[in-house]
Design a protein around this motif. Sequence first.
Motif, mmCIF file in Angstrom:
data_model
loop_
_atom_site.group_PDB
_atom_site.id
_atom_site.type_symbol
_atom_site.label_atom_id
_atom_site.label_comp_id
_atom_site.label_asym_id
_atom_site.label_seq_id
_atom_site.Cartn_x
_atom_site.Cartn_y
_atom_site.Cartn_z
ATOM 1 N N GLY A 143 -5.988 44.386 10.482
ATOM 2 C CA GLY A 143 -5.271 44.965 9.345
ATOM 3 C C GLY A 143 -3.893 44.372 9.173
ATOM 4 N N SER A 144 -3.176 44.186 10.281
ATOM 5 C CA SER A 144 -1.845 43.594 10.209
ATOM 6 C C SER A 144 -1.904 42.174 9.666
ATOM 7 C CB SER A 144 -1.188 43.602 11.604
ATOM 8 O OG SER A 144 -1.014 44.923 12.062
ATOM 9 N N LEU A 196 -4.130 41.043 7.580
ATOM 10 C CA LEU A 196 -4.381 41.159 6.138
ATOM 11 C C LEU A 196 -3.085 41.364 5.369
ATOM 12 C CD1 LEU A 196 -7.493 43.551 6.014
ATOM 13 C CD2 LEU A 196 -7.458 41.130 5.357
ATOM 14 N N TRP A 197 -2.249 42.278 5.862
ATOM 15 C CA TRP A 197 -1.047 42.665 5.129
ATOM 16 C C TRP A 197 0.089 41.652 5.296
ATOM 17 C CZ3 TRP A 197 0.754 44.649 1.131
ATOM 18 C CH2 TRP A 197 2.043 45.160 1.016
ATOM 19 N N SER A 255 2.131 40.470 2.029
ATOM 20 C CA SER A 255 3.118 41.513 1.723
ATOM 21 C C SER A 255 4.166 41.042 0.710
ATOM 22 C CB SER A 255 3.802 41.992 3.007
ATOM 23 O OG SER A 255 4.435 40.922 3.675
ATOM 24 N N SER A 267 0.887 53.069 4.195
ATOM 25 C CA SER A 267 0.269 51.955 3.472
ATOM 26 C C SER A 267 -0.405 52.425 2.187
ATOM 27 C CB SER A 267 -0.762 51.258 4.379
ATOM 28 O OG SER A 267 -0.126 50.643 5.478
ATOM 29 N N GLY A 290 -7.715 38.521 10.272
ATOM 30 C CA GLY A 290 -7.095 39.131 9.099
ATOM 31 C C GLY A 290 -6.489 38.104 8.174
ATOM 32 N N ASP A 313 -5.804 47.187 5.011
ATOM 33 C CA ASP A 313 -4.831 47.367 6.089
ATOM 34 C C ASP A 313 -4.756 48.834 6.488
ATOM 35 O OD1 ASP A 313 -2.679 46.847 7.858
ATOM 36 O OD2 ASP A 313 -1.240 47.344 6.277
ATOM 37 N N THR A 365 -7.813 50.112 8.442
ATOM 38 C CA THR A 365 -7.888 49.700 9.853
ATOM 39 C C THR A 365 -7.080 50.651 10.732
ATOM 40 O OG1 THR A 365 -6.011 48.158 9.664
ATOM 41 C CG2 THR A 365 -8.224 47.267 9.297
#
Length: 402
Positions: free
Chosen positions: A11-12, A14-15, A19, A76, A136, A159, A162
């Motif tokens: 997830g981290s 992905l973001w 971001s 999130s 991710g 994110d 997850t």
Amino acid sequence: MIAITLVDRVGSGLWASVSVLYFTYVSGLSMAEVGTLAAVSGAVGIAGAPLGGRIADRVPLTRLLPALQLLRAVASFALLTTDHYPLLLAFSAVGSLGDRAASVLTKLYATRVAGPDRVRYQAVNRTAANAGWALGGLAAAAALALGTTAVYRWLLAGDALTFVAAALLVLTCAEPPSASRVAATSKDAPRALKPASPWRDRSYLAYVATETVLSLDDTVFKVGLPLWIAHSDDVPHGLAPLLLVLNNVMVVALQVPLARFGTTTETARRLLIPLAAAFALGGLAMAFSATGGTATAICLVTASAVAFTLAEMLHATVSWELSVALAPETAQGAYLGVHGLAQSTQRGIGPIAVTAAIATGPLGWTAFGATIALTCGIQHRLVRDRLRRIALSVAPVTVSEH
């Protein structure tokens, strides 16, 4: 917990990859607003490490960690509900607070459940974290090929999901034994067993200060190498992402094997010497990369990336062992929380230090590597002196003769 780390870091990944793009293209923020948002949320996140560690000495980890993961998920999801800048600022800050606290508590869980094997356990955990980041990031890169605002929103939602999955997985874990929680909650515990305060422990605070400097390897890969390459006339810009891949592959392949060299407090302290050499060589390679042609520059920048990656892995091994070994068992959460300030603080000062090295040129990179190498020497002495004091504070055992 290894599976939880993998899910969390997917997830981290992905973001983290999107971001800035999300806040720019979906929320419509300016460059200055995005920078301020990142700075403010990072500053708030600094408090997460000591706060989470302190609470963990009193509350079961398998209850506190899910609460923090759900807090991150709510933060999130909340970002999806508004483009109002003050609210985006607040939600990002809450997410950052939860992120730093969860990071410290994950390390504390490993410390409690793995016991003397904590260094190897953390090495495996870090390998899983890097694999998660890579997965991710790859997923985000593939999704961004579409380039629509809906894709950005789905990545942010992914994110958040997850974190929900991580919270559910933590609930299936057994609570490890905790001397600190027993001491903190027992009214009948002797005064000597009451939790100590790391804020009054000057030698530990000095150790954490040196850890802040040694953690700058993180900023080298996030800011230093890409920025140096971007302003170089001799190095192709396409080398920057390749060096990040190289860093990731090296960590996944070598972190666990290297962990066996720091499984005791004394061997971890001795690793500070080769760690100093790795930092110094990384700085020198970057400095000399500005003095040759394209082929020489590419080779030296790559050599620098290898040296800084080696430093990153050695420091991780040293830090996992010493941060726990130097803390009293009755206050591990509080001490590891304060230790977590090193990573949080370097996120603020790291970009400034690396940018200053780049602006100064070859001399700046030489000074950068030499300063961190010198700090390794300072930490080596700090740890030695503290271990001596701990040894002297243990009452000698006398065996009477019959």
